[in-house]
Design an enzyme around this catalytic site. Sequence first.
Site, mmCIF file in Angstrom:
data_model
loop_
_atom_site.group_PDB
_atom_site.id
_atom_site.type_symbol
_atom_site.label_atom_id
_atom_site.label_comp_id
_atom_site.label_asym_id
_atom_site.label_seq_id
_atom_site.Cartn_x
_atom_site.Cartn_y
_atom_site.Cartn_z
ATOM 1 N N LYS A 13 0.829 -1.218 0.000
ATOM 2 C CA LYS A 13 0.000 0.000 0.000
ATOM 3 C C LYS A 13 0.860 1.263 0.000
ATOM 4 O O LYS A 13 0.625 2.172 -0.783
ATOM 5 C CB LYS A 13 -0.922 0.042 1.227
ATOM 6 N N ARG A 88 -9.775 1.899 8.748
ATOM 7 C CA ARG A 88 -9.340 0.527 8.968
ATOM 8 C C ARG A 88 -10.423 -0.303 9.653
ATOM 9 O O ARG A 88 -10.197 -1.467 9.974
ATOM 10 C CB ARG A 88 -8.092 0.528 9.832
ATOM 11 N N ARG A 127 10.969 -7.314 5.089
ATOM 12 C CA ARG A 127 10.861 -5.903 4.682
ATOM 13 C C ARG A 127 11.815 -5.006 5.463
ATOM 14 O O ARG A 127 11.957 -5.146 6.674
ATOM 15 C CB ARG A 127 9.413 -5.451 4.919
ATOM 16 N N ARG A 161 10.644 -2.429 10.823
ATOM 17 C CA ARG A 161 9.616 -1.858 11.702
ATOM 18 C C ARG A 161 9.389 -2.783 12.891
ATOM 19 O O ARG A 161 9.397 -3.995 12.746
ATOM 20 C CB ARG A 161 8.299 -1.692 10.916
ATOM 21 N N ARG A 172 -1.428 -8.716 12.982
ATOM 22 C CA ARG A 172 -1.899 -7.657 12.079
ATOM 23 C C ARG A 172 -2.776 -8.242 10.970
ATOM 24 O O ARG A 172 -3.755 -7.619 10.560
ATOM 25 C CB ARG A 172 -0.700 -6.895 11.502
HETATM 26 P P1 AMP Z 1 0.584 0.902 8.646
HETATM 27 O O1 AMP Z 1 1.806 1.728 8.494
HETATM 28 O O2 AMP Z 1 -0.566 1.388 7.810
HETATM 29 O O3 AMP Z 1 0.845 -0.579 8.479
HETATM 30 O O4 AMP Z 1 0.092 1.104 10.169
HETATM 31 C C1 AMP Z 1 0.908 0.696 11.249
HETATM 32 C C2 AMP Z 1 0.091 0.626 12.524
HETATM 33 O O5 AMP Z 1 -0.448 1.915 12.831
HETATM 34 C C3 AMP Z 1 -1.118 -0.290 12.489
HETATM 35 O O6 AMP Z 1 -0.777 -1.651 12.711
HETATM 36 C C4 AMP Z 1 -1.957 0.302 13.624
HETATM 37 O O7 AMP Z 1 -1.425 -0.054 14.888
HETATM 38 C C5 AMP Z 1 -1.727 1.788 13.441
HETATM 39 N N1 AMP Z 1 -2.732 2.371 12.519
HETATM 40 C C6 AMP Z 1 -2.509 2.913 11.285
HETATM 41 N N2 AMP Z 1 -3.652 3.345 10.736
HETATM 42 C C7 AMP Z 1 -4.636 3.064 11.631
HETATM 43 C C8 AMP Z 1 -6.047 3.236 11.655
HETATM 44 N N3 AMP Z 1 -6.697 3.781 10.603
HETATM 45 N N4 AMP Z 1 -6.721 2.838 12.755
HETATM 46 C C9 AMP Z 1 -6.095 2.299 13.813
HETATM 47 N N5 AMP Z 1 -4.775 2.065 13.842
HETATM 48 C C10 AMP Z 1 -4.046 2.457 12.778
#
Ligand code: AMP
Length: 219
Positions: A13, A88, A127, A161, A172
């Site tokens: 993404k 989400r 990654r 990460r 996740r």
């Molecule tokens: P990402 O970088 O999109 O994979 O997001 C990393 C982490 O940030 C996720 O696993 C959640 O813990 C948190 N996070 C990101 N976006 C959201 C969202 N829309 N709602 C809740 N938690 C979020």
Amino acid sequence: MRIVLVGPPGAGKGTQAAFLAKNLSIPHISTGDLFRANISQGTDLGKQAKAFMDAGDLVPDEITIGMAEDRLEQADAVEGFLLDGFPRNEFQARALDAYMAGHGIALDGVLDLEVPEDEVVKRIAGRRVCRNNSAHVFHVQYSKPATEGVCDVCGGELYQRSDDGEDKVRNRIEVYHRETEPIIDYYKQQDLVVTISALGPVAEVTQRAMDALRAGERR
Ligand code: AMP
């Protein structure tokens, strides 16, 4: 254009969002990046979000929605945006709809990136992401940087990460199926969803995504 990107962790993404946002001249808004920036700046919001992120759980809606709406209020997002990682869950999707209705705007499309589950785990476990820019993504096996640990694009430090370890990834993925996947049906009811395969070279996936979004727009 106003677009939401959905897909499991590891679907690419962030990488696709960066290219698509550039092609479409709209800002790439990633709630994950916003949380990570808050954490590295030591803000209260970052402190509140960190434990949830480290566990691979969703950050509570009241924190997330406020942060996303603040970002959408900024001048560069007035004409359009590409949301990556928000909404989400269905509650967030409804909040976004209410926010947009209040501003007299609507989504143009929801791009759903599909990738098989075994591929997801392989992609995430190897990654490595650049500290300067989360769209600079490498893989210890499939997309090695020229020098180990160094970003080919900008020379930044590559790191894993803290939520990319295998146990966190499993959680996740579970959270994705339980919380996030239902929003695809929610948006299907509004006839907004275009689904593409996220497999193959990055540039091909971007082209596929652009074609699908344009076709969706004509619909
Ligand atoms: P990402 O970088 O999109 O994979 O997001 C990393 C982490 O940030 C996720 O696993 C959640 O813990 C948190 N996070 C990101 N976006 C959201 C969202 N829309 N709602 C809740 N938690 C979020």
